[in-house]
Design a protein around this motif. Structure first.
Motif, PDB file in Angstrom:
ATOM      1  N   LEU A 185      52.192  27.922  54.879  1.00  9.07           N
ATOM      2  CA  LEU A 185      53.323  27.977  53.953  1.00  9.07           C
ATOM      3  C   LEU A 185      52.970  27.366  52.599  1.00  9.07           C
ATOM      4  N   GLY A 186      51.711  26.950  52.424  1.00  9.67           N
ATOM      5  CA  GLY A 186      51.289  26.309  51.187  1.00  9.67           C
ATOM      6  C   GLY A 186      50.426  27.223  50.339  1.00  9.67           C
ATOM      7  N   MET A 187      49.946  26.682  49.228  1.00 10.60           N
ATOM      8  CA  MET A 187      49.166  27.420  48.245  1.00 10.60           C
ATOM      9  C   MET A 187      47.999  28.168  48.902  1.00 10.60           C
ATOM     10  N   ASP A 188      47.841  29.447  48.558  1.00 16.73           N
ATOM     11  CA  ASP A 188      46.801  30.301  49.126  1.00 16.73           C
ATOM     12  C   ASP A 188      45.545  30.166  48.269  1.00 16.73           C
ATOM     13  N   ALA A 189      44.548  29.447  48.777  1.00 13.83           N
ATOM     14  CA  ALA A 189      43.335  29.176  48.005  1.00 13.83           C
ATOM     15  C   ALA A 189      42.557  30.449  47.708  1.00 13.83           C
ATOM     16  N   HIS A 190      42.500  31.369  48.650  1.00 14.33           N
ATOM     17  CA  HIS A 190      41.688  32.577  48.472  1.00 14.33           C
ATOM     18  C   HIS A 190      42.334  33.534  47.466  1.00 14.33           C
ATOM     19  N   ALA A 191      43.634  33.722  47.565  1.00 20.17           N
ATOM     20  CA  ALA A 191      44.332  34.548  46.578  1.00 20.17           C
ATOM     21  C   ALA A 191      44.243  33.916  45.197  1.00 20.17           C
ATOM     22  N   LEU A 192      44.330  32.596  45.136  1.00 19.14           N
ATOM     23  CA  LEU A 192      44.268  31.910  43.850  1.00 19.14           C
ATOM     24  C   LEU A 192      42.879  32.037  43.220  1.00 19.14           C
ATOM     25  N   ARG A 193      41.849  31.949  44.026  1.00 16.18           N
ATOM     26  CA  ARG A 193      40.491  32.103  43.485  1.00 16.18           C
ATOM     27  C   ARG A 193      40.327  33.484  42.843  1.00 16.18           C
ATOM     28  N   ASP A 194      40.770  34.523  43.527  1.00 14.11           N
ATOM     29  CA  ASP A 194      40.667  35.870  42.973  1.00 14.11           C
ATOM     30  C   ASP A 194      41.484  35.991  41.687  1.00 14.11           C
ATOM     31  N   TYR A 195      42.655  35.398  41.681  1.00 12.27           N
ATOM     32  CA  TYR A 195      43.540  35.469  40.513  1.00 12.27           C
ATOM     33  C   TYR A 195      42.917  34.762  39.314  1.00 12.27           C
ATOM     34  N   LEU A 196      42.384  33.567  39.512  1.00 14.56           N
ATOM     35  CA  LEU A 196      41.781  32.830  38.401  1.00 14.56           C
ATOM     36  C   LEU A 196      40.525  33.526  37.893  1.00 14.56           C
ATOM     37  N   ALA A 197      39.752  34.098  38.809  1.00 12.78           N
ATOM     38  CA  ALA A 197      38.550  34.821  38.395  1.00 12.78           C
ATOM     39  C   ALA A 197      38.902  36.004  37.488  1.00 12.78           C
ATOM     40  N   ALA A 198      40.067  36.614  37.721  1.00 19.43           N
ATOM     41  CA  ALA A 198      40.471  37.797  36.966  1.00 19.43           C
ATOM     42  C   ALA A 198      41.212  37.469  35.678  1.00 19.43           C
ATOM     43  N   THR A 199      41.793  36.270  35.578  1.00 16.75           N
ATOM     44  CA  THR A 199      42.715  35.994  34.467  1.00 16.75           C
ATOM     45  C   THR A 199      42.307  34.815  33.587  1.00 16.75           C
ATOM     46  N   THR A 200      41.241  34.115  33.939  1.00 19.30           N
ATOM     47  CA  THR A 200      40.848  32.943  33.149  1.00 19.30           C
ATOM     48  C   THR A 200      39.391  33.039  32.728  1.00 19.30           C
ATOM     49  N   GLU A 201      39.021  32.163  31.827  1.00 20.50           N
ATOM     50  CA  GLU A 201      37.624  32.027  31.422  1.00 20.50           C
ATOM     51  C   GLU A 201      37.324  30.549  31.205  1.00 20.50           C
ATOM     52  N   MET A 202      36.061  30.179  31.374  1.00 21.14           N
ATOM     53  CA  MET A 202      35.647  28.806  31.129  1.00 21.14           C
ATOM     54  C   MET A 202      35.192  28.686  29.676  1.00 21.14           C
ATOM     55  N   ARG A 203      35.739  27.657  29.010  1.00 21.29           N
ATOM     56  CA  ARG A 203      35.391  27.419  27.617  1.00 21.29           C
ATOM     57  C   ARG A 203      35.332  25.912  27.391  1.00 21.29           C
ATOM     58  N   ASP A 204      34.161  25.422  27.018  1.00 20.66           N
ATOM     59  CA  ASP A 204      33.971  23.982  26.807  1.00 20.66           C
ATOM     60  C   ASP A 204      34.394  23.188  28.040  1.00 20.66           C
ATOM     61  N   ASP A 205      34.023  23.691  29.216  1.00 19.36           N
ATOM     62  CA  ASP A 205      34.328  23.047  30.494  1.00 19.36           C
ATOM     63  C   ASP A 205      35.815  23.013  30.815  1.00 19.36           C
ATOM     64  N   HIS A 206      36.585  23.853  30.148  1.00 18.00           N
ATOM     65  CA  HIS A 206      38.013  23.954  30.440  1.00 18.00           C
ATOM     66  C   HIS A 206      38.318  25.346  30.986  1.00 18.00           C
ATOM     67  N   CYS A 207      39.261  25.395  31.909  1.00 15.99           N
ATOM     68  CA  CYS A 207      39.752  26.662  32.438  1.00 15.99           C
ATOM     69  C   CYS A 207      40.861  27.152  31.510  1.00 15.99           C
ATOM     70  N   ILE A 208      40.641  28.310  30.887  1.00 13.42           N
ATOM     71  CA  ILE A 208      41.574  28.824  29.884  1.00 13.42           C
ATOM     72  C   ILE A 208      42.272  30.061  30.416  1.00 13.42           C
ATOM     73  N   ASN A 209      43.597  30.056  30.330  1.00 12.73           N
ATOM     74  CA  ASN A 209      44.390  31.232  30.650  1.00 12.73           C
ATOM     75  C   ASN A 209      44.225  32.237  29.511  1.00 12.73           C
ATOM     76  N   ARG A 210      43.594  33.380  29.798  1.00 11.63           N
ATOM     77  CA  ARG A 210      43.307  34.339  28.736  1.00 11.63           C
ATOM     78  C   ARG A 210      44.578  34.919  28.117  1.00 11.63           C
ATOM     79  N   SER A 211      45.667  34.971  28.896  1.00 13.42           N
ATOM     80  CA  SER A 211      46.915  35.555  28.377  1.00 13.42           C
ATOM     81  C   SER A 211      47.626  34.635  27.403  1.00 13.42           C
ATOM     82  N   THR A 212      47.558  33.328  27.643  1.00 14.73           N
ATOM     83  CA  THR A 212      48.296  32.373  26.808  1.00 14.73           C
ATOM     84  C   THR A 212      47.399  31.553  25.902  1.00 14.73           C
ATOM     85  N   GLY A 213      46.097  31.501  26.216  1.00 19.79           N
ATOM     86  CA  GLY A 213      45.182  30.667  25.454  1.00 19.79           C
ATOM     87  C   GLY A 213      45.277  29.190  25.783  1.00 19.79           C
TER      88      GLY A 213
END
Length: 392
Positions: free
Chosen positions: A127-155
């Motif tokens: 009933l808690g956070m789905d680690a595997h679904a979240l990994r796929d989601y972050l891989a598709a929607t974020t990028e690493m910049r200066d050691d920070h995880c950046i949401n590409r949609s919001t910056g």
């Protein structure tokens, strides 16, 4: 209509066969230990507010029970989350990953930091956070910049994640820790509901940078109101204590505060209650497990209805006993809630998903198919310790 009524009555009968007739609360506290003795000692000493021996004792007892190197008692679980997020470096304009299926305090604590909740999906197993679904989601929607995880949609920087151990059932914490490492995220556990729950023998709330507990009146143990921060970082624990006690520097008489702090101190009276409750916690956990076992037998032959059980490799405190309806029966949930409450058996649905609340409707979110399904199908049933006769 007949089908709904029959299912509802079957569930009423299954609950009643275990705990008897109502009225029964969903979860109520039990005071059968040293509560009166410790509270009287507080009154006799006149140390009833934020200073007193029971505050120190409660913190030490919590650390010993959970295995954390430091426990800091605070006024409630939301305050514990707020300060933990600040200490994790969450800043105005950041995003923090949260399960959409959680109590609103988790999201509110993020908003207190002027950050933005970013809601993600849950798994049916815990009933808690789905680690595997979240990994796929972050891989598709974020990028690493200066050691920070950046949401590409919001910056915006995604600074941290706050998995919650829903109803006391531990999340897949090892997979989430690996994800946090790979995406450079701080992990803070919302263990508000999971005092007494473990993963591989290690207590929830002690895996991440920090964990938070709640001792509200409906929790496994209560201080009336109250919470705590757990950490294995001694210096971080010292900072948490400093910030939650108005950031006052120690002195025999002067009032010097060296930064903006918070009056999140737990009164000695509440801590005294907590000490007495914590002494009884092992017994409460045994009783709640017996209740789960009894419910499991009662619901075993009821088609389309299952009891949520602890994930493999974990030990749940079974804070709230929870029914999960098959998807084909989801439209009968409200009929079940009506029938059980009419029978004096307090039942409740799970919280509305955070993204459905107007205050957070514009927050970023991942696809939420499992959380949306669980929202339709979960029902909490009477869960207090002591509902069963004393074991011989």
């Amino acid at each position: 209509m007949d089908t709904e009524r029959n299912l509802s009555q079957e569930i009423v009968q299954a609950i009643s066969s275990v705990v008897g007739a109502g009225p029964l609360a969903l979860h109520e506290p039990r005071f059968r230990g040293n509560e009166w003795i410790y509270l009287k000692e507080c009154l006799d000493s006149t140390f009833v507010s934020s200073v007193g021996k029971f505050v120190d004792r409660f913190e030490n007892d919590l650390a010993a029970f959970t295995g954390a190197k430091r426990a800091v008692a605070v006024v409630n679980g939301t305050a514990a989350l707020h300060v933990s997020l600040l200490l994790a470096g969450v800043e105005a304009g950041d995003e923090v990953l949260l399960p959409a299926l959680t109590f609103i305090a988790t999201a509110n604590a993020v908003a207190y930091c002027q950050a933005t909740p970013h809601f993600v999906d849950s798994e049916e197993r815990s009933l808690g956070m789905d680690a595997h679904a979240l990994r796929d989601y972050l891989a598709a929607t974020t990028e690493m910049r200066d050691d920070h995880c950046i949401n590409r949609s919001t910056g915006r920087v995604i600074r941290a994640m706050v998995p919650m151990h829903t109803f006391g059932h531990p999340v897949d914490i090892e997979a989430l820790l690996a994800l946090a490492h790979d995406f450079h995220l701080q992990l803070i556990e919302d263990a508000a509901e999971s005092l007494g729950s473990t993963v591989g023998g290690q207590h929830t709330g002690t895996f991440g940078l920090m964990g938070t507990l709640s001792f509200n009146g409906n929790k496994t143990i209560t201080t009336g109101g109250g919470g705590a921060i757990l950490t294995n970082d001694v210096e971080l624990g010292r900072r948490a204590k400093h910030l939650t006690t108005t950031a006052k520097l120690p002195h025999r008489w002067n009032f010097v505060h060296n930064e903006v702090g918070y009056n999140y101190r737990l009164p000695n009276l509440n801590a005294a209650l907590g000490c007495a409750q914590l002494e009884q916690l092992p017994g409460f956990l045994i009783e709640k497990r017996r209740l789960f076992d009894a419910y499991q037998v009662s619901f075993a032959d009821l088609p389309g209805v299952s009891l949520v059980a602890e994930p493999a490799g974990c030990r749940s405190n079974y804070w709230l006993q929870t029914l999960l309806l098959d998807e084909s029966l989801a439209d009968q949930r409200d009929a079940v809630l009506t029938a059980t409450n009419d029978a004096g058996l307090m039942t409740r649905p799970v919280w509305a998903l955070m993204n459905r609340l107007s205050v957070y409707s514009n927050a970023p979110k991942a696809p939420l198919p499992v959380a949306e399904s669980l929202e339709r199908r979960l029902i909490n049933i009477p869960s207090s310790s002591g509902l069963l006769p004393v074991a011989p």
